[in-house]
Design an enzyme around this catalytic site. Structure first.
Site, PDB file in Angstrom:
ATOM      1  N   CYS A   1       0.872  -1.180   0.000  1.00 31.90           N
ATOM      2  CA  CYS A   1       0.000   0.000   0.000  1.00 31.90           C
ATOM      3  C   CYS A   1       0.909   1.230   0.000  1.00 31.90           C
ATOM      4  CB  CYS A   1      -0.999  -0.019   1.159  1.00 31.90           C
ATOM      5  SG  CYS A   1      -0.316   0.260   2.808  1.00 31.90           S
TER       6      CYS A   1
ATOM      7  N   ARG B   1      -3.449  -0.490   5.384  1.00 32.81           N
ATOM      8  CA  ARG B   1      -3.992  -1.597   4.602  1.00 32.81           C
ATOM      9  C   ARG B   1      -3.062  -2.791   4.490  1.00 32.81           C
ATOM     10  NH1 ARG B   1      -5.296   1.985  -0.521  1.00 32.81           N
ATOM     11  NH2 ARG B   1      -3.322   2.855   0.203  1.00 32.81           N
TER      12      ARG B   1
ATOM     13  N   ASP C   1      -8.038   3.803   1.083  1.00 34.44           N
ATOM     14  CA  ASP C   1      -7.136   4.169   2.171  1.00 34.44           C
ATOM     15  C   ASP C   1      -7.968   4.772   3.300  1.00 34.44           C
ATOM     16  OD1 ASP C   1      -5.110   5.022   3.846  1.00 34.44           O
ATOM     17  OD2 ASP C   1      -3.913   5.905   2.229  1.00 34.44           O
TER      18      ASP C   1
END
Length: 160
Positions: A7, A13, A124
């Site tokens: 990520c 994440r 996100d």
């Protein structure tokens, strides 16, 4: 098999995906066959634990990811991992754009590779509230379960 989850900063994440994949792989008795790590395309948080909200969300579901530490994607990752699974299209573009010419690793969107939809992305949650982190948990947990099932099916075929 070696999988790297990627990520942006490796604090929301991707560490959650790393933790969930490890958890589900262990439950399926595949932890010895699949290695999982995570990284960020950016290095701002290198050495830091996951975001406190990600840690809290995972803990609320019984998953401890406090020992994980952020790191930045490096050239060696393209040679050490078979798959670089990315949270969103921006991460995927960055991963592909930085790939060394001779890199054997393949890259894909995590949710897409898990079979959860063409072009599906993990948003996100960094600027969101608890509901954003819970939504990410839901997506990543479903993906981790689907990936483990995919790998279990492949393992059964290889072992047969």
């Amino acid at each position: 098999m070696r999988i790297l989850v990627v990520c942006l900063g490796n604090i929301c994440r991707s560490p959650l995906a790393e933790g969930l994949l490890r958890h589900h792989l262990a439950a399926a008795r595949l932890g010895h066959r699949v290695e999982v790590d995570s990284a960020g395309t950016g290095g701002w948080h290198a050495g830091e634990p996951p975001d406190r909200r990600t840690i809290a969300n995972a803990a609320g579901h019984g998953l401890d990811i406090t020992a994980l530490r952020a790191r930045q994607l490096r050239d060696a990752d393209y040679h050490e991992f078979q798959w670089l699974l990315c949270a969103d299209r921006a991460n995927l573009a960055e991963v592909r754009g930085r790939a060394p010419v001779d890199a054997p690793a393949r890259s894909a969107l995590l949710l897409e590779w898990a079979g959860l939809g063409q072009g599906a992305e993990i948003p996100d949650p960094y600027t969101g509230g608890p509901e954003a982190f819970e939504h990410v948990w839901s997506l990543v947990d479903r993906a981790a379960q689907a990936i483990v099932q995919r790998l279990a099916d492949r393992t059964r075929a290889i072992d047969a």
